[in-house]
Scaffold this motif. Structure first.
Motif, PDB file in Angstrom:
ATOM      1  N   LEU A 121       0.838  -1.191   0.000  1.00 42.66           N
ATOM      2  CA  LEU A 121       0.000   0.000   0.000  1.00 42.66           C
ATOM      3  C   LEU A 121       0.877   1.246   0.000  1.00 42.66           C
ATOM      4  CD1 LEU A 121      -2.566  -1.300   2.621  1.00 42.66           C
ATOM      5  CD2 LEU A 121      -2.997  -0.964   0.187  1.00 42.66           C
ATOM      6  N   LYS A 122       0.660   2.093  -1.011  1.00 43.22           N
ATOM      7  CA  LYS A 122       1.432   3.324  -1.163  1.00 43.22           C
ATOM      8  C   LYS A 122       0.524   4.484  -0.772  1.00 43.22           C
ATOM      9  CE  LYS A 122       3.034   4.863  -5.284  1.00 43.22           C
ATOM     10  NZ  LYS A 122       3.404   4.613  -6.702  1.00 43.22           N
ATOM     11  N   VAL A 179      -9.065   9.959   9.967  1.00 38.87           N
ATOM     12  CA  VAL A 179      -9.269   8.501   9.884  1.00 38.87           C
ATOM     13  C   VAL A 179      -9.292   7.993   8.446  1.00 38.87           C
ATOM     14  CG1 VAL A 179     -10.530   8.456  12.068  1.00 38.87           C
ATOM     15  CG2 VAL A 179     -11.809   8.716   9.911  1.00 38.87           C
ATOM     16  N   TYR A 180      -9.182   8.891   7.466  1.00 36.66           N
ATOM     17  CA  TYR A 180      -9.279   8.496   6.060  1.00 36.66           C
ATOM     18  C   TYR A 180      -7.908   8.342   5.444  1.00 36.66           C
ATOM     19  CZ  TYR A 180     -14.070  10.036   6.816  1.00 36.66           C
ATOM     20  OH  TYR A 180     -15.322  10.188   7.323  1.00 36.66           O
ATOM     21  N   TYR A 181      -7.603   7.131   4.964  1.00 41.60           N
ATOM     22  CA  TYR A 181      -6.337   6.840   4.297  1.00 41.60           C
ATOM     23  C   TYR A 181      -6.626   6.637   2.814  1.00 41.60           C
ATOM     24  CZ  TYR A 181      -4.726   5.476   8.994  1.00 41.60           C
ATOM     25  OH  TYR A 181      -4.424   5.438  10.336  1.00 41.60           O
ATOM     26  N   ASN A 182      -5.949   7.411   1.961  1.00 45.76           N
ATOM     27  CA  ASN A 182      -6.059   7.189   0.519  1.00 45.76           C
ATOM     28  C   ASN A 182      -4.764   6.591   0.020  1.00 45.76           C
ATOM     29  OD1 ASN A 182      -8.668   8.467  -0.823  1.00 45.76           O
ATOM     30  ND2 ASN A 182      -8.126   9.611   1.023  1.00 45.76           N
ATOM     31  N   LYS A 183      -4.871   5.396  -0.551  1.00 49.57           N
ATOM     32  CA  LYS A 183      -3.687   4.624  -0.905  1.00 49.57           C
ATOM     33  C   LYS A 183      -3.798   4.090  -2.333  1.00 49.57           C
ATOM     34  CE  LYS A 183      -2.080   3.766   3.547  1.00 49.57           C
ATOM     35  NZ  LYS A 183      -0.676   3.670   4.018  1.00 49.57           N
ATOM     36  N   LEU A 184      -2.648   3.729  -2.874  1.00 50.04           N
ATOM     37  CA  LEU A 184      -2.643   2.887  -4.062  1.00 50.04           C
ATOM     38  C   LEU A 184      -2.253   1.496  -3.618  1.00 50.04           C
ATOM     39  CD1 LEU A 184      -0.965   4.779  -7.040  1.00 50.04           C
ATOM     40  CD2 LEU A 184      -3.348   4.058  -6.796  1.00 50.04           C
ATOM     41  N   ALA A 185      -2.994   0.491  -4.066  1.00 44.66           N
ATOM     42  CA  ALA A 185      -2.668  -0.892  -3.713  1.00 44.66           C
ATOM     43  C   ALA A 185      -1.950  -1.541  -4.891  1.00 44.66           C
ATOM     44  CB  ALA A 185      -3.938  -1.660  -3.385  1.00 44.66           C
ATOM     45  N   ARG A 243      -3.376  11.200   3.710  1.00 48.48           N
ATOM     46  CA  ARG A 243      -4.166  10.752   4.840  1.00 48.48           C
ATOM     47  C   ARG A 243      -4.784  11.972   5.486  1.00 48.48           C
ATOM     48  NH1 ARG A 243      -1.953   9.855  10.567  1.00 48.48           N
ATOM     49  NH2 ARG A 243      -3.986  10.113  11.537  1.00 48.48           N
TER      50      ARG A 243
END
Lengths: 305, 305
Positions: free
Chosen positions: B70-71, B78-84, B75
């Motif tokens: 997860l990149k 409580v919200y994490y925006n990631k590339l998987a 953030r």
């Protein structure tokens, strides 16, 4: 134990400590999945939504290279059916994680089933109409637009006539730029029409005015031809002040399915064929199973079969 | 030079020799792309369509493991925006390749814009009706079903009555298994009705028979409740012998948008409100810009604005 901000930044570098509790939703069309889970040895619920991303135009030359391996499923004459295996950086997935997640987060991602309601005129009078009247949806934001108190700079076209006039402005979901997903709304000036159910013969001039002046304004400003537009009303609408949606036909706008949308040209035709059409017709609509209006129908025994 | 069958089997183990000539279509919703290309040093056109696949329920435990990296994009609380980034075998893509491809293959994958037609009764008489009559679409396959010569083992329900009877069977696009994407068709026994345009007061018993017996048969065999079904007809239909679609409401079936589909309960209501409804109404429909019927409308000057 409350995590510190720094320690939270170190979470979710992989899904190593993540345990799936249950699947909240899968969308096979859009290739997404939402799950509820927890982190082993830690308190709190985590919601994870994975969404496959569209193919990237900039990476086409990398995708169509020896980096992609093709595994044959079967071949029939000129038709090859394969599985393509691509390096992960060419095949990215968006991950949205909420941690710690509250109940409302879980609900938002949970698949909400819908039901069909065939709303007869009698069911409208007995259930829907009282629901609209009692719910007292705030219309302040609409009146602010109509009175130029808010969003005045966003207005694309206005006909100020109190009977047949309206304001046309971009929908909030549209960036207002590329015409591929063009989306505008026409909001009527008169305040006595809640939905298509209220429409009668005498409203044909209003509807035709919106149709023709709306199309002309869009053609003028965005150069989109009339027959490349989808022009429709929702039933049930999201707010009970008559408004009309204009979207690009090339764009699969949300809520354009049967059981939700009614083409403006059909609505006009219905009133021309029969002025009392919306007094007598059955209006079918889909409704989320957790919608308060559905509860009203259920309480009247509608869903008992 | 004609390739031998064996040498063709050795093609497309990667896209190493494939050169993209142009993009035919991209679908950002469905995450697919179709391109036209060629093989370096070889003759002939190749069409390649890549389609990302839905998340596989069986692979969930592998997806949610340390195999997925997860990149962080950003953030916020409580919200994490990631590339998987996932191993390719957990993130498969279907590849359909046609080689050597003919012009018709290219056309089939090319994005085809559509237009809206507001078909007045006059335009129906002048353009659509002659088109239907002159096109002489073969109905052999329908009559084979109605006479039990073909697909008899697929019939889910039959009412053999010559006036109000019909055959209900799974649509070819449905596997016939999971009810999530349930899709059946009711084909009427009578042969005189081409589309909803032909419907009059006297056909209400036929339509109600299809509605009620179709729902009952589906409830009986698949345990799907009436209000979880979407029941509709297409206009223009893909073949001009009256038929009704039954799909699961949970399934976003193709062609359920306004300008293509008409709910059966609305059609019945229209005939009840006004027996001549389909003689007098304007029927709007979308049509692909390369459809022969669109050419007929264009020849009559319909699209000149």
């Amino acid at each position: 134990d409350r995590l510190t901000d720094v320690s939270q930044d170190q979470l979710f570098t992989t899904f190593q400590d993540f345990e799936v509790v249950r699947v909240l939703n899968t969308n096979e069309e859009q290739k997404s999945i939402a799950v509820e889970g927890r982190l082993s040895g830690k308190e709190g619920t985590a919601v994870v939504c994975l969404q496959k991303l569209p193919f990237s135009a900039e990476k086409l030359s990398e995708i169509f290279s020896d980096a992609t391996n093709l595994k044959t499923l079967f071949r029939n004459d000129v038709y090859y059916n394969k599985l393509a295996l691509m390096p992960s950086q060419l095949n990215e997935i968006k991950a949205t994680i909420i941690y710690p997640a509250e109940e409302k987060h879980v609900l938002r991602f949970e698949k909400q089933p819908s039901s069909f309601v065939d709303e007869t005129p009698q069911l409208y009078e007995e259930i829907t109409k009282p629901f609209i009247e009692s719910s007292a949806f705030s219309k302040e934001w609409i009146y602010n637009i109509l009175e130029h108190k808010k969003e005045a700079e966003r207005i694309v076209f206005e006909d100020p006539d109190p009977d047949v006039g309206f304001i046309l402005l971009p929908d909030l979901k549209w960036t207002g730029k590329q015409v591929e997903d063009l989306y505008l709304q026409a909001i009527v000036h008169r305040k006595d029409l809640t939905s298509i159910r209220d429409l009668r013969t005498q409203h044909i001039p209003l509807l035709k005015n919106i149709l023709h002046k709306g199309m002309a304004a869009i053609k003028d400003k965005y150069s989109v031809d009339n027959h490349k537009l989808r022009i429709y009303l929702h039933y049930q609408p999201s707010f009970y002040h008559l408004h009309v949606h204009f979207t690009a036909l090339s764009f699969e706008a949300p809520g354009t399915w049967i059981g939700k949308s009614h083409l403006l040209s059909s609505v006009i035709s219905n009133l021309e064929v029969c002025g009392d059409y919306y007094i007598h017709t059955t209006l079918p609509f889909t409704i989320k199973d957790n919608h308060p209006l559905r509860a009203k129908f259920k309480a009247k025994g509608y869903f008992t079969e």
